[in-house]
Write an enzyme that holds these catalytic residues in place. Structure first.
Site, PDB file in Angstrom:
ATOM      1  N   LYS A 122       0.809  -1.226   0.000  1.00  0.00           N
ATOM      2  CA  LYS A 122       0.000   0.000   0.000  1.00  0.00           C
ATOM      3  C   LYS A 122       0.845   1.281   0.000  1.00  0.00           C
ATOM      4  O   LYS A 122       0.432   2.288  -0.552  1.00  0.00           O
ATOM      5  CB  LYS A 122      -0.921   0.020   1.220  1.00  0.00           C
ATOM      6  CG  LYS A 122      -2.142  -0.857   1.079  1.00  0.00           C
ATOM      7  CD  LYS A 122      -3.002  -0.724   2.318  1.00  0.00           C
ATOM      8  CE  LYS A 122      -4.398  -1.210   2.074  1.00  0.00           C
ATOM      9  NZ  LYS A 122      -5.345  -0.753   3.081  1.00  0.00           N
ATOM     10  N   ASP A 157     -10.571   4.198   1.140  1.00  0.00           N
ATOM     11  CA  ASP A 157     -10.926   3.887   2.534  1.00  0.00           C
ATOM     12  C   ASP A 157     -11.685   5.035   3.208  1.00  0.00           C
ATOM     13  O   ASP A 157     -12.538   4.794   4.071  1.00  0.00           O
ATOM     14  CB  ASP A 157      -9.674   3.560   3.361  1.00  0.00           C
ATOM     15  CG  ASP A 157      -9.224   2.118   3.185  1.00  0.00           C
ATOM     16  OD1 ASP A 157     -10.036   1.292   2.724  1.00  0.00           O
ATOM     17  OD2 ASP A 157      -8.059   1.821   3.511  1.00  0.00           O
TER      18      ASP A 157
HETATM   19  P1  NAP Z   1      -1.846  -1.173  11.614  1.00  0.00           P
HETATM   20  O1  NAP Z   1      -1.334  -0.215  10.615  1.00  0.00           O
HETATM   21  O2  NAP Z   1      -0.994  -2.316  12.043  1.00  0.00           O
HETATM   22  O3  NAP Z   1      -2.258  -0.299  12.924  1.00  0.00           O
HETATM   23  C1  NAP Z   1      -2.744  -0.901  14.090  1.00  0.00           C
HETATM   24  C2  NAP Z   1      -2.786   0.138  15.204  1.00  0.00           C
HETATM   25  O4  NAP Z   1      -3.342  -0.508  16.345  1.00  0.00           O
HETATM   26  C3  NAP Z   1      -1.421   0.669  15.621  1.00  0.00           C
HETATM   27  O5  NAP Z   1      -1.522   2.017  15.984  1.00  0.00           O
HETATM   28  C4  NAP Z   1      -1.075  -0.184  16.828  1.00  0.00           C
HETATM   29  O6  NAP Z   1      -0.286   0.475  17.783  1.00  0.00           O
HETATM   30  C5  NAP Z   1      -2.441  -0.392  17.441  1.00  0.00           C
HETATM   31  N1  NAP Z   1      -2.468  -1.610  18.248  1.00  0.00           N
HETATM   32  C6  NAP Z   1      -2.157  -2.870  17.846  1.00  0.00           C
HETATM   33  N2  NAP Z   1      -2.314  -3.728  18.873  1.00  0.00           N
HETATM   34  C7  NAP Z   1      -2.697  -2.984  19.940  1.00  0.00           C
HETATM   35  C8  NAP Z   1      -2.981  -3.292  21.311  1.00  0.00           C
HETATM   36  N3  NAP Z   1      -2.920  -4.543  21.773  1.00  0.00           N
HETATM   37  N4  NAP Z   1      -3.335  -2.287  22.124  1.00  0.00           N
HETATM   38  C9  NAP Z   1      -3.408  -1.017  21.656  1.00  0.00           C
HETATM   39  N5  NAP Z   1      -3.128  -0.663  20.381  1.00  0.00           N
HETATM   40  C10 NAP Z   1      -2.783  -1.628  19.541  1.00  0.00           C
HETATM   41  O7  NAP Z   1      -3.215  -1.839  11.141  1.00  0.00           O
HETATM   42  P2  NAP Z   1      -4.349  -1.149  10.242  1.00  0.00           P
HETATM   43  O8  NAP Z   1      -4.111  -1.442   8.807  1.00  0.00           O
HETATM   44  O9  NAP Z   1      -4.485   0.255  10.675  1.00  0.00           O
HETATM   45  O10 NAP Z   1      -5.641  -2.013  10.652  1.00  0.00           O
HETATM   46  C11 NAP Z   1      -6.160  -1.930  11.946  1.00  0.00           C
HETATM   47  C12 NAP Z   1      -7.513  -2.642  12.051  1.00  0.00           C
HETATM   48  O11 NAP Z   1      -8.451  -2.015  11.200  1.00  0.00           O
HETATM   49  C13 NAP Z   1      -7.474  -4.107  11.667  1.00  0.00           C
HETATM   50  O12 NAP Z   1      -8.322  -4.812  12.537  1.00  0.00           O
HETATM   51  C14 NAP Z   1      -8.058  -4.120  10.270  1.00  0.00           C
HETATM   52  O13 NAP Z   1      -8.700  -5.342   9.940  1.00  0.00           O
HETATM   53  C15 NAP Z   1      -9.072  -3.002  10.383  1.00  0.00           C
HETATM   54  N6  NAP Z   1      -9.388  -2.382   9.077  1.00  0.00           N
HETATM   55  C16 NAP Z   1     -10.674  -2.474   8.621  1.00  0.00           C
HETATM   56  C17 NAP Z   1     -11.006  -1.893   7.419  1.00  0.00           C
HETATM   57  C18 NAP Z   1     -12.421  -1.984   6.918  1.00  0.00           C
HETATM   58  O14 NAP Z   1     -12.657  -1.736   5.726  1.00  0.00           O
HETATM   59  N7  NAP Z   1     -13.372  -2.301   7.762  1.00  0.00           N
HETATM   60  C19 NAP Z   1     -10.048  -1.196   6.667  1.00  0.00           C
HETATM   61  C20 NAP Z   1      -8.747  -1.114   7.175  1.00  0.00           C
HETATM   62  C21 NAP Z   1      -8.421  -1.712   8.394  1.00  0.00           C
HETATM   63  P3  NAP Z   1       1.300   0.669  17.627  1.00  0.00           P
HETATM   64  O15 NAP Z   1       1.468   1.760  16.603  1.00  0.00           O
HETATM   65  O16 NAP Z   1       1.720   1.073  18.988  1.00  0.00           O
HETATM   66  O17 NAP Z   1       1.836  -0.655  17.190  1.00  0.00           O
END
Ligand code: NAP
Length: 295
Positions: free
Chosen positions: A70, A106
């Site tokens: 991405k 998104d």
């Molecule tokens: P990402 O870039 O890995 O970001 C995840 C974020 O969550 C980071 O800020 C991380 O913190 C934080 N995090 C992870 N584990 C945590 C914990 N145990 N406690 C507190 N914070 C935590 O992932 P992403 O792409 O943003 O995706 C995140 C979620 O959104 C996923 O579940 C994904 O499936 C969902 N999503 C859904 C859609 C949709 O269309 N519905 C679209 C995109 C994403 P750190 O920075 O400190 O590591």
């Protein structure tokens, strides 16, 4: 039916086997009766440039992008939309006379459930007095910040674990091509204070996602501080609803799950590729629900 004339669309990522996009897009293509097919393409991180050249050679019309491409695709594209530049990630690529162009759907996906006629009737369209609180500061949080800025929220608060990541996140929006000035970042210690002010509370962390469906990013004591009129939005789509949404609903908040965002970002991409305003969103939603075993 695939014929000699069938035009190609697809999704690239690594791994790609669990992508939900082929089920959603092929259901729409079949419903519309257009001569397209949408395929999964596993592309390893080092092979992206070669894949793009190959796609041009076989006249692929467009594709979705998932992890890990991405961000890395940005310098390889002829044109990148301002919203994709602001988010720092492309999820949709399409072909023009200039070559491969990238955008990010998104934000459109995130906003769609907040802008349904029913929601507009209930909440109105004026967000200028409303406070958004976003949990997490990863990739999805960037689309949510851009969406909240588009809504015109009075305050946007982002909660994260690492002060350094939060500071970088904040700075990237101040210097962004689409700057967001009313953004504040916080560590989780501030959540209890922030949560009672939130009109919109969005989980963008993976906490509570299958197979850890019993978990919630927000502890019971903080849930009790959610305003009963708030909208609580979880980007997670399995389980559906998440524990976080169930807890917030018991508190009287209105819940939005991540499935609709997934459907709507896909619908926005299909509109670009097929150059039409009319795509069968209901069919796409139904295909996803069936694929996820929700029906
Ligand atoms: P990402 O870039 O890995 O970001 C995840 C974020 O969550 C980071 O800020 C991380 O913190 C934080 N995090 C992870 N584990 C945590 C914990 N145990 N406690 C507190 N914070 C935590 O992932 P992403 O792409 O943003 O995706 C995140 C979620 O959104 C996923 O579940 C994904 O499936 C969902 N999503 C859904 C859609 C949709 O269309 N519905 C679209 C995109 C994403 P750190 O920075 O400190 O590591």
């Amino acid at each position: 039916m695939i014929k000699g004339t069938t035009k190609l669309l697809g999704v690239i990522g690594h791994p790609i086997a669990h992508s939900l996009s082929p089920a959603m897009h092929n259901a729409a293509i079949s419903h519309l009766g257009v001569d397209f097919v949408y395929l999964p393409f596993p592309v390893k991180p080092g092979d992206l440039k070669a894949a793009l050249a190959g796609f041009a050679a076989i006249d692929l019309r467009g594709f979705s992008i998932t992890i890990p491409h991405k961000q890395t695709i940005l310098p390889l594209l002829a044109e990148v939309s301002p919203i994709a530049r602001a988010i720092g990630a492309v999820n949709t690529v399409y072909l023009t006379d200039k070559g491969w162009c990238g955008t990010n759907t998104d934000v459109e996906g995130f906003l769609a459930p907040l802008q349904t006629p029913a929601n507009l009737a209930r909440e109105g369209s004026d967000w200028s007095q409303k406070v958004a609180v976003i949990l997490g500061n990863g990739g999805a949080a960037r689309a949510v910040v851009a969406g909240c800025a588009q809504l015109g929220c009075a305050e946007i608060h982002v909660v994260g674990r690492s002060e350094q990541n939060l500071a970088e996140f904040h700075d990237s929006w101040v210097t962004s091509p689409m700057p967001v000035q009313n953004l504040q970042v916080h560590t989780w210690d501030d959540l209890s204070m922030l949560i009672s002010q939130a009109d919109l509370l969005v989980n963008t962390t993976p906490v509570g996602m299958y197979p850890h469906g019993e978990k919630s990013p927000v502890a019971a004591a903080a849930i009790a501080r959610i305003s009963p009129g708030a909208i609580v939005y979880d980007l997670i789509y399995t389980p559906n609803p998440t524990q976080f949404l169930k807890d917030a609903q018991l508190r009287g908040a209105r819940a939005i799950d991540g499935l609709e965002m997934l459907v709507q970002q896909g619908a926005a991409a299909l509109k670009i590729w097929l150059d039409t305003e009319s795509v069968p969103v209901d069919v796409m939603r139904q295909a996803l629900r069936q694929h996820l075993g929700l029906d």
